[in-house]
Each structure stands twice: as C-alpha cells, then as structure tokens.
Design an enzyme around this catalytic site. Structure first.
Site, PDB file in Angstrom:
ATOM      1  CB  CYS A 115     -75.575 -26.461 123.741  1.00 48.14           C
ATOM      2  SG  CYS A 115     -75.407 -27.995 124.675  1.00 48.14           S
ATOM      3  CB  CYS A 126     -55.120 -34.525 135.827  1.00 42.54           C
ATOM      4  SG  CYS A 126     -53.876 -34.161 134.579  1.00 42.54           S
TER       5      CYS A 126
END
Length: 574
Positions: A9, A123
């Site tokens: 995962c 960002c």
C-alpha cells in the site's frame, strides 16, 4: 503449511506494515510457517528468496495495488485488498487457504508496463510540500516499477533539474505545483497537473491518473498564453505564485528591520547610523517592494513575462495610493488578464509579432491597469485598508482573541493546504500595513500540528508503533522550524482524530498570541527567528502560547488515539 505473505500500500503510510505484522502473527497462531514481503516506505524492502518460493504451499496478497506476481506462477494463491486482512487476520488467512487458486503469469498491458516519468514539484514557500511530494512520487513510482526523475523548484531554485534528454524519453510529465511554473519545455508531451498535496497524500493515485488522463501540452512561450484546458491554473494558484515570490522579500526585510532594533526601537531615526541604514534596507527598500512584487508575479502567473511590467506598475500604484496588499492583488489580476487578452486577441503583422511581448502588451496593459487603479480601485480600496488596519491595530481583547482563534484553526486545518495558505497569505499581506499581530498568530499556530504529534508520541508511547514514534521525533523538529507538514503522516492515517486535535491547539495558540500582543516582523523561520533581537515582541509570552497549544494538541491526540501497539509490535513492551 508454508505460506508467503505480501502486503502493499504505497500511499497508505503504515497500512502495509500493519497488515504484514498482523498476518504474520495470525499465521503463527494457526501453526503455519510464514515469510513476509512488505512493500511500504516505512520499512526496507526484502524480497523472498528462491528457496522460500519453492517451499511455499500458499501465496497470499493483501494489497491496494497488485504487485508483480509472475515469480509465483503455478503456486496456489489468494489476492484481496488490505482492509479485510486488517479487520480479521486469522479469518482472512483461513479464507485464503480455502479459496486459493493457481496463479498464472500476468499479461503485461500497455497501461501496466513500466513507464518513464518526469515530474516537477513546487509550493509557495518552496520548503516542505515541494520536497515531501517529490519524495512520495519517487518512492511510489519505484515501488510500482516505473522510472521517475523529479525536479524540485524550491526556495533555493530548481534542483535535480530535468534535462532535454530526460523530457524527450519520458512517457508522461507530472506537474505537482501550487504555483505557476514554466511548462514551455514540455510542449508536445503528455502532461498531467495536480497539487503538491495530492501528490504527497495520494502518490499512487496521482501516478495512475497521470498515465491514464494526461493530455498533450501545447503552451505558447512567446505570447505567454496558457492553453485553454480544464487543468489550467486558476485565480487561487495565481495568487499563491505572487505570494511565493513575495515571501523572500518579506522575510529578508523583516529580519533586517529587526536587526535595526538591536540599537534601540527608535535608533533608526538618527541619520548616518547603522540602525538607520538597516531600516533603509529593510523598510524603505525590501518592504516597499512587497506589493509590487506580489502584483507583478500574480500577473506573471497569468500572462507569463509580458505581465510582469504592468503588474509591478499596478502594484507600485497600489502601494503609493495606500491600497495595500488588497490593492496589489487586484492590480496583479487586472494586469495579468489584460496582458493575456492582448496576447491572444490583438492581431499583428507577422513581421511585427516580436514587438508584442516587449512593447505592445506592456504598454497597453500598464495603461489599462494604471488608469483603473487610479480612477476606480485605488480610493475605495485604500479606504477599506485604512479601516481594517485601524481596526486590527486597536481592537479589544475579545476581538483579538477571536481573530487569533480563526487564524490558528485555519493554519491547522489542512497543514499546508488551501485553508492554511489562505490564512498565511492574509497575515503576510498585512505586514505591508505594519500590522504584525496576525502574522505572529499564524506562525505560532502553524508550528502546533507537528509539535503536537511529536508530543503525543512521547506521552502515549505505547499507542504508537516504532515507525510512528520515529516519525514523531522528526515531526517535532519540523514543527520547531514552522513546517506544519511534519504532521501530515499522522493526519493521513487518522484524520478524524488528528485534525481536530491540531485545530484545538492551534486555536488556543492563536488566541493567546493575539491576547498577549505578540508581533512578528518576519513571516517564517520558526524558533530560529526567536534569536533575532526584537524580531518578536512579547517573546516570553509568545513561547508560552506555542507551548500551550502544542501540549494541548499532543494531550488530546494521545487520549483519543486508538492503540495499535498490541497489533503492530506485540513483543515491544516499552
């Protein structure tokens, strides 16, 4: 029975690790011999040996994305998602043994074949999200079998820059950016745009979406016209681009002003002194450029380089008219959209086309922006700014506390996301009006989430697995540096408990900061700003505010968190 357990995962933080430990324990309780291969960023990967594969009677896979199983062809196998294995490990293994079927070698499709990817992350501050999203994309791509190179456009400029050869060989380009970046070098390539937050929290889904949804990019560098597609940057992203370019100016200016105060709060008034020189650099130069730079780079984000000149002219007019950062934002959008309209819709002879970006667009966009600012926008916005500044500088304790609660809660809501950035941009903008209280509340509250998670892992050590405890140490250090994103691994795994805990602490810190009358001249730096004399007023009480909020967040989360230790590390009794 000899079994092989595979868990995977990539975007689930500790989920793969949890499932691996639970299934291994359940297998031992059933009397089975189990070997585990865990695909997770939290633990080093260790593949099965040939001897283990040959000895295995059953292969079980608990994964959110199916790994390559070709090496197990012919073995009895069972494949399922992670959640059922986490809910009932022993029952899940018994079901796997009962329903196992021979595994066949997978047929490789064009969508499943390893891909060559290149990416850009950027960002507004160029500190945390830029590099954390790059790391998430890199780790996940490697686990999925893809090749990737990520260019980070952080506060120190572009690192790990993409070469022309990298771009030419790439199957797809991923742009995970919250600000505008130059995409002209990707013309003709399949390109997918998303945010740094999405790439950080859901890197696997981001890569899958990029491979399936990317479209051919056709930008126009000469005219600065962005292609008209649904993923083109919107007004919010344009605003963040302007803020990102303004921030270094504000940080440098604020710290230089603070240095001038070392010689006395009013020492700069004496001409010819070092204090006066420092104030001239920080206040008369750096702070004076804040609004023009904000407006100029909002326009740049909209219209590329032709928008810079009209944007900065409009920003300078906003500053001189007293319209403050709100006027600067309006000027930036006026300049940007007028420049982009001229670039797209003003026809010119081919022989004169080269004059458009350097003469026609700057001239007419500057005239339009300037006249609108002087005759329409400037006066009313200046009045609004005057009223707001007067209110903020003279508000009573109740209003100050309420504003602090709002700013603090917003800073902790999404830890670097849109709500956090909105509160931060508002506070930074007020610095141009010499209003420093909201900025102090914003930085203090922004430190709380990461500090709080670090404190929680210390207070309730038994509730956290070893990987989380290590993450808590890193989170605490990041919190000291005013990097809220240190709490993201905890929020991604347990958002319904982490986010309210952080917001409670942030609201308390923001309220106390405003109540104590703390003021901050520099909008970044965390504890490092504490050592600059006079950069923060009411420093002692400011530290109390941060400590109170961080401890509150840590205590709340340590109480409400569900214990995973009995599942993840039964042998660890510390």
């Amino acid at each position: 029975m000899n079994i092989l357990i595979i868990t995977a995962c990539p975007s689930g933080m500790a989920s793969s690790y949890m499932a691996a430990r639970l299934l291994e324990q359940a297998a031992h309780e059933l009397g089975w011999q189990a070997w585990v291969e865990c695909h997770s960023p939290l633990v080093p990967g260790k593949a099965f040996t040939r001897e283990q594969i040959d000895a295995a009677e059953l292969v079980v896979v608990a994964a959110s994305t199916e790994p390559d199983l070709s090496r197990f062809a012919g073995k009895a196998g069972f494949i399922d998602t992670l959640q059922p294995a986490l809910n009932d490990p022993k029952g899940w293994l018994q079901q796997a043994a009962a329903q196992a079927a021979p595994l066949s070698a997978p047929v490789t499709s064009s969508s499943a074949r390893p891909a060559r990817l290149v990416a850009i992350t950027a960002c507004p501050t160029g500190v945390a999200h830029t590099f954390m999203s790059a790391e998430a994309l890199t780790n996940t791509a490697e686990q999925l079998g893809h090749r990737i190179k990520v260019e980070t456009q952080g506060s120190v400029g572009a690192q790990n820059a993409l070469s022309a050869d990298d771009i030419a060989q790439a199957d797809c380009v991923i742009v995970a950016a919250d600000i505008d970046v130059n995409l002209s070098r990707f013309n003709g390539k399949r390109l997918y745009r998303t945010s740094t937050g999405a790439a950080l929290k859901k890197p696997e889904q981001t890569i899958a979406a990029a491979l399936s949804e990317a479209s051919i990019w056709q930008g126009s560098q000469s005219q600065g016209a962005a292609p008209q597609d649904e993923k083109a940057p919107g007004p919010y992203q344009h605003l963040l681009t302007g803020v990102s370019f303004m921030l270094p100016m504000v940080v440098a200016g604020g710290l230089i002003i603070a240095l001038s105060f070392i010689f006395g709060i009013e020492a700069f008034k004496e001409e010819g002194t070092l204090a006066a020189a420092l104030m001239q650099i920080g206040g008369d130069a750096a702070f004076a450029l804040m609004i023009p730079v904000l407006a100029g780079y909002i326009a740049y984000s909209i219209a590329d380089r032709p928008g810079i000149a009209p944007g900065m002219i409009g920003g300078m007019l906003a500053s001189s008219l007293g319209a403050g950062f709100i006027g600067g934002i309006i000027a930036g959008f006026l300049a940007g959209y007028s420049a982009r309209t001229l670039a797209r819709h003003i026809p010119m002879p081919h022989s004169l086309e080269s004059l458009k970006p350097i003469l026609v667009i700057p001239l007419f966009a500057s005239l339009f922006t300037g006249l609108v600012m002087i005759y329409v926008v400037g006066g009313p916005v200046a009045g609004i700014m005057a009223v707001m500044t007067e209110f903020l500088n003279n508000m009573g304790s109740a209003n100050a506390v309420l504003l602090g609660i709002i700013i603090g809660a917003m800073m902790c809501f999404d830890m670097g996301g849109p709500v956090n950035k909105a509160a931060y941009a508002f506070s930074v903008g007020l610095l141009a009006s010499q209003t420093y209280g909201p900025m102090a509340a914003a930085m203090a509250a922004g430190m709380v989430p990461a500090l709080g998670m670090g404190i929680a892992t210390f207070l309730a050590r038994s509730k956290f697995n070893p990987a989380e405890r290590e993450a808590g140490k890193a989170s605490f250090v990041l919190g000291l540096c005013f990097i809220s994103e240190g709490a993201i691994p905890f929020a991604a795994r347990d958002p319904l408990r982490v986010i309210p805990s952080c917001m409670a602490g942030g609201a308390l810190t923001g309220a106390l900061s405003m109540l104590f009358g703390a003021k901050l001249l520099a909008p970044h730096g965390g504890v490092f700003v504490f050592f600059i004399p006079n950069a923060i007023s009411q420093l002692g009480w400011y530290v109390v505010a941060i400590t109170a909020g961080a401890v509150l967040s840590g205590v709340i989360y340590s109480v409400v968190k569900r214990s995973d230790a009995h599942m993840l590390a039964p042998a660890d009794t510390r």
